[in-house]
Design a protein around this motif. Structure first.
Motif, PDB file in Angstrom:
ATOM      1  N   VAL A  82       1.035  -1.133  -0.263  1.00  0.00           N
ATOM      2  CA  VAL A  82       0.274  -0.034  -0.469  1.00  0.00           C
ATOM      3  C   VAL A  82       0.955   1.352  -0.204  1.00  0.00           C
ATOM      4  O   VAL A  82       2.227   1.618   0.333  1.00  0.00           O
ATOM      5  N   TRP A  83       0.121   2.130  -0.577  1.00  0.00           N
ATOM      6  CA  TRP A  83       0.936   3.690  -0.876  1.00  0.00           C
ATOM      7  C   TRP A  83       0.135   3.887   0.250  1.00  0.00           C
ATOM      8  O   TRP A  83      -0.859   4.447  -0.619  1.00  0.00           O
ATOM      9  N   PRO A  84       0.137   4.932   0.886  1.00  0.00           N
ATOM     10  CA  PRO A  84      -0.825   5.992   1.426  1.00  0.00           C
ATOM     11  C   PRO A  84      -0.723   7.331   1.299  1.00  0.00           C
ATOM     12  O   PRO A  84      -2.674   7.075   0.977  1.00  0.00           O
ATOM     13  N   ALA A  85      -0.243   7.914   1.442  1.00  0.00           N
ATOM     14  CA  ALA A  85      -0.439   9.047   1.507  1.00  0.00           C
ATOM     15  C   ALA A  85       0.312   9.515   0.501  1.00  0.00           C
ATOM     16  O   ALA A  85       1.685   9.268   1.229  1.00  0.00           O
ATOM     17  N   PRO A  86       0.243  11.187   0.085  1.00  0.00           N
ATOM     18  CA  PRO A  86      -0.769  11.666  -0.273  1.00  0.00           C
ATOM     19  C   PRO A  86      -1.935  10.684  -1.389  1.00  0.00           C
ATOM     20  O   PRO A  86      -3.143  11.732  -2.238  1.00  0.00           O
ATOM     21  N   ASP A  87      -1.178   9.991  -2.180  1.00  0.00           N
ATOM     22  CA  ASP A  87      -2.131   9.464  -3.293  1.00  0.00           C
ATOM     23  C   ASP A  87      -2.497   7.579  -3.367  1.00  0.00           C
ATOM     24  O   ASP A  87      -1.151   7.509  -3.655  1.00  0.00           O
ATOM     25  N   PRO A  88      -2.893   7.483  -2.330  1.00  0.00           N
ATOM     26  CA  PRO A  88      -3.089   6.538  -2.041  1.00  0.00           C
ATOM     27  C   PRO A  88      -3.534   5.443  -3.283  1.00  0.00           C
ATOM     28  O   PRO A  88      -3.866   5.586  -4.502  1.00  0.00           O
ATOM     29  N   ALA A  89      -2.657   4.122  -2.993  1.00  0.00           N
ATOM     30  CA  ALA A  89      -2.694   3.510  -4.120  1.00  0.00           C
ATOM     31  C   ALA A  89      -2.804   1.828  -3.282  1.00  0.00           C
ATOM     32  O   ALA A  89      -1.724   1.896  -2.962  1.00  0.00           O
ATOM     33  N   GLY A  90      -2.782   0.934  -4.148  1.00  0.00           N
ATOM     34  CA  GLY A  90      -2.895  -0.385  -3.548  1.00  0.00           C
ATOM     35  C   GLY A  90      -2.393  -1.069  -4.821  1.00  0.00           C
ATOM     36  O   GLY A  90      -2.294  -1.002  -5.615  1.00  0.00           O
ATOM     37  N   LEU A  91      -1.274  -2.325  -4.077  1.00  0.00           N
ATOM     38  CA  LEU A  91      -0.709  -4.047  -5.537  1.00  0.00           C
ATOM     39  C   LEU A  91      -1.095  -4.960  -4.602  1.00  0.00           C
ATOM     40  O   LEU A  91      -0.319  -4.906  -3.627  1.00  0.00           O
ATOM     41  N   LEU A  92      -1.959  -6.148  -5.260  1.00  0.00           N
ATOM     42  CA  LEU A  92      -2.071  -7.312  -4.889  1.00  0.00           C
ATOM     43  C   LEU A  92      -1.361  -8.112  -6.385  1.00  0.00           C
ATOM     44  O   LEU A  92      -1.381  -7.988  -7.213  1.00  0.00           O
ATOM     45  N   VAL A  93      -0.621  -8.939  -5.209  1.00  0.00           N
ATOM     46  CA  VAL A  93       0.571  -9.917  -5.907  1.00  0.00           C
ATOM     47  C   VAL A  93      -0.018 -11.553  -5.992  1.00  0.00           C
ATOM     48  O   VAL A  93       0.536 -11.959  -5.138  1.00  0.00           O
ATOM     49  N   GLY A  94      -0.203 -12.078  -7.180  1.00  0.00           N
ATOM     50  CA  GLY A  94      -0.876 -12.959  -7.019  1.00  0.00           C
ATOM     51  C   GLY A  94       0.072 -14.187  -8.230  1.00  0.00           C
ATOM     52  O   GLY A  94       1.806 -13.315  -8.640  1.00  0.00           O
ATOM     53  N   GLN A  95       0.219 -15.628  -7.886  1.00  0.00           N
ATOM     54  CA  GLN A  95       0.513 -16.056  -9.024  1.00  0.00           C
ATOM     55  C   GLN A  95       0.982 -15.934  -9.616  1.00  0.00           C
ATOM     56  O   GLN A  95       1.933 -16.148 -10.214  1.00  0.00           O
ATOM     57  N   ASN A  96      -0.118 -15.766 -10.602  1.00  0.00           N
ATOM     58  CA  ASN A  96       0.054 -15.310 -11.917  1.00  0.00           C
ATOM     59  C   ASN A  96      -0.405 -14.034 -11.988  1.00  0.00           C
ATOM     60  O   ASN A  96      -0.903 -13.561 -14.099  1.00  0.00           O
ATOM     61  N   LEU A  97      -1.044 -12.704 -11.806  1.00  0.00           N
ATOM     62  CA  LEU A  97      -1.469 -11.638 -11.404  1.00  0.00           C
ATOM     63  C   LEU A  97      -1.504 -10.818 -11.130  1.00  0.00           C
ATOM     64  O   LEU A  97      -0.817 -10.840 -10.217  1.00  0.00           O
ATOM     65  N   LEU A  98      -1.822  -9.436 -11.126  1.00  0.00           N
ATOM     66  CA  LEU A  98      -1.026  -8.239 -10.289  1.00  0.00           C
ATOM     67  C   LEU A  98      -2.445  -7.720 -10.286  1.00  0.00           C
ATOM     68  O   LEU A  98      -2.651  -7.676 -11.753  1.00  0.00           O
ATOM     69  N   ILE A  99      -2.226  -7.319  -9.454  1.00  0.00           N
ATOM     70  CA  ILE A  99      -3.352  -5.922  -9.661  1.00  0.00           C
ATOM     71  C   ILE A  99      -3.241  -4.460  -8.919  1.00  0.00           C
ATOM     72  O   ILE A  99      -2.222  -4.677  -7.536  1.00  0.00           O
ATOM     73  N   LEU A 100      -3.876  -3.119  -9.547  1.00  0.00           N
ATOM     74  CA  LEU A 100      -3.547  -2.393  -9.110  1.00  0.00           C
ATOM     75  C   LEU A 100      -4.515  -1.479  -8.754  1.00  0.00           C
ATOM     76  O   LEU A 100      -5.199  -1.611  -9.233  1.00  0.00           O
ATOM     77  N   THR A 101      -4.602  -0.548  -8.148  1.00  0.00           N
ATOM     78  CA  THR A 101      -6.054  -0.269  -7.373  1.00  0.00           C
ATOM     79  C   THR A 101      -5.339   1.496  -6.529  1.00  0.00           C
ATOM     80  O   THR A 101      -4.861   1.363  -5.916  1.00  0.00           O
ATOM     81  N   ASP A 102      -6.308   2.441  -6.419  1.00  0.00           N
ATOM     82  CA  ASP A 102      -5.766   3.394  -6.448  1.00  0.00           C
ATOM     83  C   ASP A 102      -7.555   3.345  -5.269  1.00  0.00           C
ATOM     84  O   ASP A 102      -7.929   4.732  -4.687  1.00  0.00           O
ATOM     85  N   GLY A 103      -8.332   2.688  -5.122  1.00  0.00           N
ATOM     86  CA  GLY A 103      -9.267   3.493  -5.033  1.00  0.00           C
ATOM     87  C   GLY A 103     -10.505   3.460  -6.148  1.00  0.00           C
ATOM     88  O   GLY A 103     -12.005   3.185  -5.343  1.00  0.00           O
TER      89      GLY A 103
END
Length: 166
Positions: A82-103
């Motif tokens: 997680v990148w908290p502030a000032p610009d929140p974003a998140g990363l989920l990493v699985g075995q074969n996938l990557l998910i990027l989100t900022d909410g």
């Protein structure tokens, strides 16, 4: 995204992501590049989400999607950042996938393609990122407390065995 200066690393990150999809790089290479970003660099992740969306080819309507159980299992096996502030974003990493989100927006990236996420799903996945991080911190704190108690107990035992100096 804030008005803060976003370093020109987004094209390099997008290139690394595309190299992974082409088999010229590993998922771990991409994850290493993303996790090298500082905690205050969420704007870079937000810009990468937009770059991925801009580069997406239309998906055929018959594209195979994982079942709900498979999707849940993939999510539960993910690592998070997680990148908290000032610009929140998140990363989920699985075995074969990557998910990027900022909410508000997000994307699921696999070797065979990527697809944008609806904003409601992006928000839920941002919460999942934060929950995974909080749970990890709780486990780390519990383990740290246990190690401290063990150290105190072992120090007490060894200190009691020391003969006093007269």
């Amino acid at each position: 995204m804030s008005d803060a200066f976003v370093p020109d690393v987004v094209p390099a990150l997008l290139e690394r992501l595309q190299a992974w999809q082409a088999g010229a790089a590993t998922l771990e290479d991409l994850v290493q590049d993303l996790t090298a970003l500082g905690l205050e660099e969420g704007a870079v992740v937000q810009a990468l989400i937009q770059a991925v969306h801009a580069s997406l080819a239309p998906r055929p309507s018959h594209a195979v999607r994982p079942s709900a159980d498979d999707w849940r299992a993939e999510l539960m096996a993910c690592r998070a950042r997680v990148w908290p502030a000032p610009d929140p974003a998140g990363l989920l990493v699985g075995q074969n996938l990557l998910i990027l989100t900022d909410g508000q927006q997000g994307t699921v990236v696999r070797e065979q393609g990527a697809r944008p996420l609806p904003s409601s799903v992006a928000a839920s996945l941002m919460l999942l990122c934060q929950t995974i991080i909080m749970a990890q911190h709780a486990v780390d704190a519990q383990e740290l407390g246990q190690l401290q108690r063990q150290r105190i107990a072992s120090n007490s035992t060894s200190l009691s065995e020391i003969e006093p100096v007269d």
